[in-house]
Design a protein around this motif. Structure first.
Motif, short mmCIF file in Angstrom:
data_model
loop_
_atom_site.label_atom_id
_atom_site.label_comp_id
_atom_site.label_asym_id
_atom_site.label_seq_id
_atom_site.Cartn_x
_atom_site.Cartn_y
_atom_site.Cartn_z
N LYS A 225 7.93 -17.90 4.51
CA LYS A 225 6.68 -18.26 4.73
C LYS A 225 6.20 -17.20 5.72
N CYS A 226 6.28 -16.61 5.54
CA CYS A 226 5.58 -15.35 5.83
C CYS A 226 4.99 -14.22 5.64
N ALA A 227 3.88 -13.40 5.81
CA ALA A 227 3.31 -12.66 4.24
C ALA A 227 4.70 -11.14 3.94
N ILE A 228 4.19 -10.73 3.27
CA ILE A 228 5.28 -10.04 2.19
C ILE A 228 4.02 -8.90 1.61
N PHE A 229 4.56 -7.77 2.04
CA PHE A 229 3.59 -6.89 0.90
C PHE A 229 4.66 -5.84 -0.04
N GLY A 230 3.86 -4.80 -0.99
CA GLY A 230 4.87 -4.39 -1.32
C GLY A 230 3.65 -3.33 -1.67
N THR A 231 4.24 -1.80 -2.27
CA THR A 231 3.69 -0.81 -2.38
C THR A 231 4.37 -0.31 -3.62
N GLY A 232 3.56 0.44 -4.87
CA GLY A 232 3.91 1.36 -5.50
C GLY A 232 3.32 2.48 -5.44
N PHE A 233 4.44 4.01 -6.32
CA PHE A 233 3.83 5.42 -6.58
C PHE A 233 2.52 4.96 -7.25
N ASP A 234 2.52 4.53 -8.52
CA ASP A 234 0.97 4.56 -9.44
C ASP A 234 1.08 3.03 -10.01
N GLU A 235 -0.21 3.20 -11.01
CA GLU A 235 -0.84 1.96 -11.23
C GLU A 235 0.91 1.06 -12.52
N LEU B 247 -1.56 -12.92 -1.90
CA LEU B 247 -1.44 -12.89 -0.42
C LEU B 247 -2.84 -11.99 -0.74
N MET B 248 -2.63 -10.83 -1.18
CA MET B 248 -3.58 -9.95 -2.30
C MET B 248 -3.53 -9.37 -3.75
N LYS B 249 -4.53 -9.23 -3.95
CA LYS B 249 -4.42 -8.92 -5.49
C LYS B 249 -3.94 -7.19 -6.16
N PRO B 250 -3.00 -7.36 -6.63
CA PRO B 250 -2.84 -5.31 -6.91
C PRO B 250 -4.13 -4.52 -6.96
N ARG B 251 -4.14 -3.56 -5.98
CA ARG B 251 -4.78 -3.13 -5.59
C ARG B 251 -4.62 -1.83 -5.65
N GLU B 252 -5.38 -0.26 -5.24
CA GLU B 252 -5.04 0.72 -5.26
C GLU B 252 -5.39 0.67 -3.24
N ASN B 253 -4.26 1.06 -2.59
CA ASN B 253 -4.29 1.74 -1.48
C ASN B 253 -5.53 2.57 -0.55
N ALA B 254 -5.55 1.64 0.32
CA ALA B 254 -7.46 2.94 0.54
C ALA B 254 -6.40 3.72 1.31
N PHE B 255 -5.01 3.68 2.13
CA PHE B 255 -4.21 4.46 2.70
C PHE B 255 -3.36 5.28 1.97
N ARG B 256 -3.15 5.37 1.00
CA ARG B 256 -2.19 6.15 -0.18
C ARG B 256 -1.72 7.30 0.24
N GLN C 51 6.16 15.05 -14.42
CA GLN C 51 5.35 13.43 -13.69
C GLN C 51 5.19 14.12 -12.64
N SER C 52 4.56 13.06 -12.15
CA SER C 52 4.18 13.41 -10.40
C SER C 52 3.27 11.87 -9.85
N ALA C 53 3.54 11.67 -8.39
CA ALA C 53 3.17 10.45 -7.96
C ALA C 53 2.49 10.66 -6.75
N GLN C 54 1.97 9.17 -6.27
CA GLN C 54 1.41 9.51 -5.03
C GLN C 54 1.97 7.87 -3.81
N CYS C 55 3.00 8.53 -3.22
CA CYS C 55 3.80 7.74 -2.20
C CYS C 55 2.52 6.43 -1.88
N ASN C 56 2.67 5.10 -1.92
CA ASN C 56 2.66 3.72 -1.37
C ASN C 56 1.11 4.04 -2.83
N TRP C 57 0.36 4.29 -3.59
CA TRP C 57 -0.65 4.46 -4.11
C TRP C 57 -1.37 3.24 -4.09
N GLY C 58 0.10 2.40 -4.65
CA GLY C 58 -0.92 0.92 -4.83
C GLY C 58 -0.22 0.10 -3.58
#
Length: 440
Positions: free
Chosen positions: A366-376, A396-405, A418-425
């Motif tokens: 029942k603890c908060a869980i947050f995940g990231t992805g490298f692109d949309e 808890l949080m809708k999928p969105r772009e990470n302000a600190f990607r 192909q390229s990606a940005q760490c913690n994009w979303g």
């Protein structure tokens, strides 16, 4: 009095000027913590005088572009060789040529090996121009990091005064209000964001100045979970003290941050995570890096479980799967525990089966869980995988772009298109809670 001070004059003259200047700097400057990456990237030996510049530049700022195979830096030439062995020519790949050849022809504009021949390069030039600018940017960034110049952007500030507000709307406002050195170029910003994306992604979610707001980004359940954590992270000011008093309250609470499937985030030097700790001076942290690749930085130890203590941070590195770690880490408390999954690949064919026994255990806490992805696409693949699994959960949080990607692009060396940005979303979930109502 003059006679008592006179003997000090020769002693002061014996101290190098730079050391004397350091002794009279303001507390804010003295507190600035320096992260030196030169030991990783330079090929020069340090000079004997510790008060002068320790390294001479290998490359000048105007001389950062080089074809990878002709780079003056051996690690970058090695990268070109690796691409030549394991990469793919896009023309051969798309036209199903029987004898597929490795990319050995380097684009004159970006310097990357992109095609098997100049002929295929010109055939595909119209498509290549869409990624050419990004590849050149990455090329110059890599040479800059290893150029041997003084990386002033990696001199990070120390503790923040209690009466100084922090704005976490984006990278620019955060770095300015936290007192970082001015970023004079987008390249410097990319360097810093790539290093700090992990601690700042965590902080941007947990801090009371978070850029994520109810309705737009957070659900009602998300606000409830974060309110519980922030109650611990931002304790009220002690009686008799005011916010304007620049007094440090000794950390009296410990918050545990579990990073599952840890890879690059576990390899960062401990003092990088002090930027997280400085934002919560009244809280101590335990950072648990769990997974086969969770290895402390700068160590050759093969122990499966290690502890590292650094000021108000305790780092725990464990190479086991989370299913084996779960019972040992419990019990869990939503006020003190939070989980982060950095680019976990919940839907990726190579890793999805490994996560199936883990997610139910996380939801049960029942603890908060947050995940990231490298692109949309990566973010939505994980989100759809969670939705289709039928778990009992709340978003808890809708999928969105990470302000600190990370603003730096990472190139796929097997296919440089192909390229990606760490913690994009970023996204967030929690095991569902049920409100108990009395029967009428």
């Amino acid at each position: 009095m003059a006679s008592r001070l006179r003997p000090l004059v020769p002693a002061l003259r014996a101290i190098p000027r730079t050391a004397r200047l350091a002794s009279i700097q303001s507390p804010a400057v003295v507190a600035r913590r320096s992260l030196s990456l030169k030991s990783f990237f330079t090929t020069r030996k340090p000079k004997s005088d510790p008060f002068t510049s320790q390294f001479e530049p290998v490359l000048e700022p105007a001389n950062l572009f080089h074809p990878l195979s002709k780079s003056p830096l051996p690690p970058i030439r090695t990268k070109a060789e690796w691409i030549g062995k394991h990469g793919n020519c896009p023309v051969c790949k798309e036209h199903t040529v029987e004898e597929k050849k490795a990319p050995v022809f380097e684009c004159p504009d970006c310097g990357y090996p992109t095609h098997c021949s100049e002929e295929h390069y010109h055939m595909d030039k119209e498509n290549h121009k869409h990624v050419c600018g990004t590849l050149r940017e990455v090329n110059e960034d890599e040479h800059d990091l290893r150029s041997g110049r003084h990386l002033k952007e990696f001199e990070f500030p120390g503790p923040q005064n209690r009466d100084e507000a922090i704005n976490m709307s984006n990278w620019d406002t955060f770095l300015y209000t936290r007192g970082f050195n001015s970023m004079n170029s987008e390249r410097s910003m990319r360097h810093v964001s790539h290093v700090l994306t992990y601690p700042l992604t965590i902080a941007s979610v947990l801090h009371q100045a978070s850029p994520y707001q109810l309705g737009k980004d957070l659900t009602v359940e998300g606000l409830k979970s974060l309110a519980a954590l922030r109650h611990t992270l931002h304790p009220p000011v002690l009686p008799g003290l005011t916010q304007s008093q620049d007094l440090r309250v000794k950390a009296t609470h410990t918050v545990r941050i579990f990073c599952l499937g840890a890879r690059a985030e576990s390899h960062l030097p401990p003092h990088i995570y002090m930027q997280l700790a400085y934002l919560f001076p009244a809280t101590s942290f335990q950072l648990h890096f769990i997974g086969p690749d969770a290895i402390p930085p700068h160590t050759k130890s093969k122990e499966s479980h290690q502890h590292v203590h650094y000021e108000q941070l305790t780092f725990v590195y464990d190479n086991s799967r989370y299913e084996a770690y779960h019972a040992e880490a419990g019990p869990f408390n939503p006020y003190y525990d939070v989980f982060f999954l950095f680019s976990p690949g919940l839907a990726h064919p190579a890793t999805k089966d490994m996560w199936k026994p883990t997610i139910p255990l996380l939801l049960d806490t029942k603890c908060a869980i947050f995940g990231t992805g490298f692109d949309e696409q990566d973010v939505m693949n994980d989100v759809n995988e969670i939705d289709s699994a039928g778990y009992e959960l709340d978003w808890l949080m809708k999928p969105r772009e990470n302000a600190f990607r990370s603003l730096k692009h990472e190139v796929n060396l097997t296919d440089v298109r192909q390229s990606a940005q760490c913690n994009w979303g970023i996204w967030g979930i929690r095991g569902r809670r049920y409100d108990v109502k009395s029967a009428e």
